[in-house]
Write a protein that holds these residues in place. Structure first.
Motif, PDB file in Angstrom:
ATOM      1  N   UNK A  67       0.845  -1.196   0.000  1.00 16.03           N
ATOM      2  CA  UNK A  67       0.000   0.000   0.000  1.00 16.03           C
ATOM      3  C   UNK A  67       0.877   1.241   0.000  1.00 16.03           C
ATOM      4  N   UNK A  68       0.558   2.203  -0.870  1.00 16.72           N
ATOM      5  CA  UNK A  68       1.343   3.421  -0.990  1.00 16.72           C
ATOM      6  C   UNK A  68       0.716   4.557  -0.191  1.00 16.72           C
ATOM      7  N   UNK A  69       1.525   5.517   0.255  1.00 15.59           N
ATOM      8  CA  UNK A  69       0.938   6.699   0.887  1.00 15.59           C
ATOM      9  C   UNK A  69       0.053   7.447  -0.094  1.00 15.59           C
ATOM     10  N   UNK A  70      -0.963   8.097   0.439  1.00 10.23           N
ATOM     11  CA  UNK A  70      -1.868   8.866  -0.419  1.00 10.23           C
ATOM     12  C   UNK A  70      -1.196  10.126  -0.944  1.00 10.23           C
ATOM     13  N   UNK A  71      -0.171  10.585  -0.245  1.00 10.15           N
ATOM     14  CA  UNK A  71       0.548  11.792  -0.650  1.00 10.15           C
ATOM     15  C   UNK A  71       1.948  11.751  -0.051  1.00 10.15           C
ATOM     16  N   UNK A  72       2.906  12.294  -0.800  1.00 10.30           N
ATOM     17  CA  UNK A  72       4.272  12.446  -0.317  1.00 10.30           C
ATOM     18  C   UNK A  72       4.569  13.935  -0.197  1.00 10.30           C
ATOM     19  N   UNK A  73       4.783  14.395   1.036  1.00 14.96           N
ATOM     20  CA  UNK A  73       5.126  15.779   1.306  1.00 14.96           C
ATOM     21  C   UNK A  73       6.608  15.842   1.679  1.00 14.96           C
ATOM     22  N   UNK A  74       7.369  16.662   0.964  1.00 11.06           N
ATOM     23  CA  UNK A  74       8.804  16.772   1.221  1.00 11.06           C
ATOM     24  C   UNK A  74       9.153  18.230   1.484  1.00 11.06           C
ATOM     25  N   UNK A  75      10.223  18.444   2.249  1.00 11.24           N
ATOM     26  CA  UNK A  75      10.549  19.801   2.688  1.00 11.24           C
ATOM     27  C   UNK A  75      12.055  19.942   2.896  1.00 11.24           C
ATOM     28  N   UNK A  76      12.583  21.091   2.469  1.00  9.33           N
ATOM     29  CA  UNK A  76      13.921  21.488   2.869  1.00  9.33           C
ATOM     30  C   UNK A  76      15.060  20.621   2.373  1.00  9.33           C
ATOM     31  N   UNK A  77      14.883  19.956   1.239  1.00  5.86           N
ATOM     32  CA  UNK A  77      15.989  19.170   0.670  1.00  5.86           C
ATOM     33  C   UNK A  77      15.941  19.252  -0.844  1.00  5.86           C
ATOM     34  N   UNK A  78      17.114  19.316  -1.452  1.00  5.21           N
ATOM     35  CA  UNK A  78      17.196  19.215  -2.902  1.00  5.21           C
ATOM     36  C   UNK A  78      16.653  17.864  -3.339  1.00  5.21           C
ATOM     37  N   UNK A  79      16.023  17.833  -4.498  1.00  2.00           N
ATOM     38  CA  UNK A  79      15.479  16.579  -5.016  1.00  2.00           C
ATOM     39  C   UNK A  79      16.596  15.538  -5.162  1.00  2.00           C
ATOM     40  N   UNK A  80      16.300  14.280  -4.885  1.00  2.00           N
ATOM     41  CA  UNK A  80      17.357  13.260  -4.797  1.00  2.00           C
ATOM     42  C   UNK A  80      18.035  12.928  -6.112  1.00  2.00           C
ATOM     43  N   UNK A  81      17.392  13.217  -7.247  1.00  2.00           N
ATOM     44  CA  UNK A  81      18.022  12.894  -8.526  1.00  2.00           C
ATOM     45  C   UNK A  81      19.070  13.920  -8.941  1.00  2.00           C
ATOM     46  N   UNK A  82      19.172  15.031  -8.209  1.00  2.00           N
ATOM     47  CA  UNK A  82      20.150  16.066  -8.537  1.00  2.00           C
ATOM     48  C   UNK A  82      21.505  15.744  -7.925  1.00  2.00           C
ATOM     49  N   UNK A  83      22.605  16.057  -8.612  1.00  2.00           N
ATOM     50  CA  UNK A  83      23.925  15.834  -8.010  1.00  2.00           C
ATOM     51  C   UNK A  83      24.132  16.753  -6.817  1.00  2.00           C
ATOM     52  N   UNK A  84      24.765  16.238  -5.776  1.00  2.00           N
ATOM     53  CA  UNK A  84      25.038  17.024  -4.574  1.00  2.00           C
ATOM     54  C   UNK A  84      26.383  17.725  -4.757  1.00  2.00           C
ATOM     55  N   UNK A  85      26.339  19.024  -4.966  1.00  2.00           N
ATOM     56  CA  UNK A  85      27.558  19.793  -5.235  1.00  2.00           C
ATOM     57  C   UNK A  85      28.065  20.536  -3.999  1.00  2.00           C
ATOM     58  N   UNK A  86      27.374  20.405  -2.887  1.00  2.00           N
ATOM     59  CA  UNK A  86      27.804  21.107  -1.679  1.00  2.00           C
ATOM     60  C   UNK A  86      28.922  20.344  -0.978  1.00  2.00           C
ATOM     61  N   UNK A  87      29.870  21.041  -0.355  1.00  2.00           N
ATOM     62  CA  UNK A  87      30.929  20.338   0.382  1.00  2.00           C
ATOM     63  C   UNK A  87      30.315  19.478   1.485  1.00  2.00           C
ATOM     64  N   UNK A  88      30.779  18.247   1.637  1.00  2.00           N
ATOM     65  CA  UNK A  88      30.224  17.386   2.693  1.00  2.00           C
ATOM     66  C   UNK A  88      30.565  17.918   4.082  1.00  2.00           C
ATOM     67  N   UNK A  89      29.678  17.650   5.014  1.00  2.00           N
ATOM     68  CA  UNK A  89      29.840  18.135   6.387  1.00  2.00           C
ATOM     69  C   UNK A  89      30.279  17.044   7.354  1.00  2.00           C
TER      70      UNK A  89
END
Length: 247
Positions: free
Chosen positions: A112-134
């Motif tokens: 069973x899938x969620x009826x909705x996916x709400x996401x906040x405060x993060x770049x979409x996962x398919x994008x390359x992460x260009x920020x220096x790692x912490x």
């Protein structure tokens, strides 16, 4: 309501209600307690279920995950019997990634899938992460970076012993986020709504907008503020979620 010990992933238990269940996944370094104020603001038609990953609060003796696949596997096993009926996901920052990948895992398993996916405060996962790692920064520099984001409580800055206890959890959560490598997949048959702050250094507007490629009936809402814009906007966010769920 079930006991917290019976459901370590749901410290508030699982209420017996016909309302939509909103499973809320915390940001890096945070516990389920970050959603405490959400539960009172939710109303009768939406029940907030804060999710508690290992390594924090009453699960503090457990080792936190530092790999996203292991974390999602664990969440799938720990939450599976609760993910039934009418439910949705919300995740902020790291929590957004976990909520998305858990939705994918459910789709792959034919669950069973969620009826909705709400996401906040993060770049979409398919994008390359260009920020220096912490995650590998020295303690003082990591603490400074977290403080600049607004994600380091003052009590931790004032108490070196508490900070020393907190940083290993934060480093593990950062490793989950920073070592993720996207594997392309089918567009989710789930509506997606993205939220963000207009001055968030961890999620620019175009990076938020890219989430809309990953599901159906996409929508995006931005607010004045930085990475933790949502702290003062809980009732407003919940109103938007209700409207989106009612579609």
């Amino acid at each position: 309501m079930t006991t917290a010990t019976a459901r370590p992933w749901l410290p508030g238990g699982l209420p017996e209600t016909g309302a939509t269940k909103l499973f809320c996944f915390p940001h890096a370094g945070a516990s389920a307690a970050v959603y405490r104020s959400w539960t009172a603001a939710a109303g009768d038609d939406l029940v907030v279920l804060p999710v508690q990953p290992p390594g924090r609060a009453e699960r503090g003796r457990e080792r936190p995950h530092d790999n996203v696949e292991a974390l999602v596997d664990d969440a799938f096993d720990g939450l599976a019997d609760a993910l039934t009926g009418d439910f949705a996901f919300f995740g902020h920052s790291l929590g957004a990634l976990v909520a998305y990948l858990l939705t994918r895992r459910l789709a792959e398993r034919g669950a069973t899938l969620p009826r909705h996916l709400f996401v906040s405060g993060r770049a979409a996962p398919q994008l390359p992460d260009t920020r220096p790692p912490l995650r590998a920064l020295p303690d003082d520099r990591l603490a400074a970076e977290l403080h600049a984001l607004g994600g380091l409580p003052d009590v931790l800055r004032r108490e070196p012993s508490l900070l020393a206890m907190f940083l290993p959890l934060m480093r593990a959560d950062l490793a989950v986020n920073e070592t993720y490598r996207h594997v392309p997949g089918e567009r989710l048959p789930v509506p997606v709504t993205a939220f963000g702050g207009d001055r968030d250094p961890r999620a620019a507007e175009d990076e938020l907008a890219a989430w809309l490629e990953l599901g159906t009936d996409p929508a995006m809402f931005t607010y004045a503020g930085g990475h933790f814009y949502l702290e003062d906007r809980v009732p407003e966010l919940l109103r938007v979620m209700r409207r989106r769920l009612a579609r």
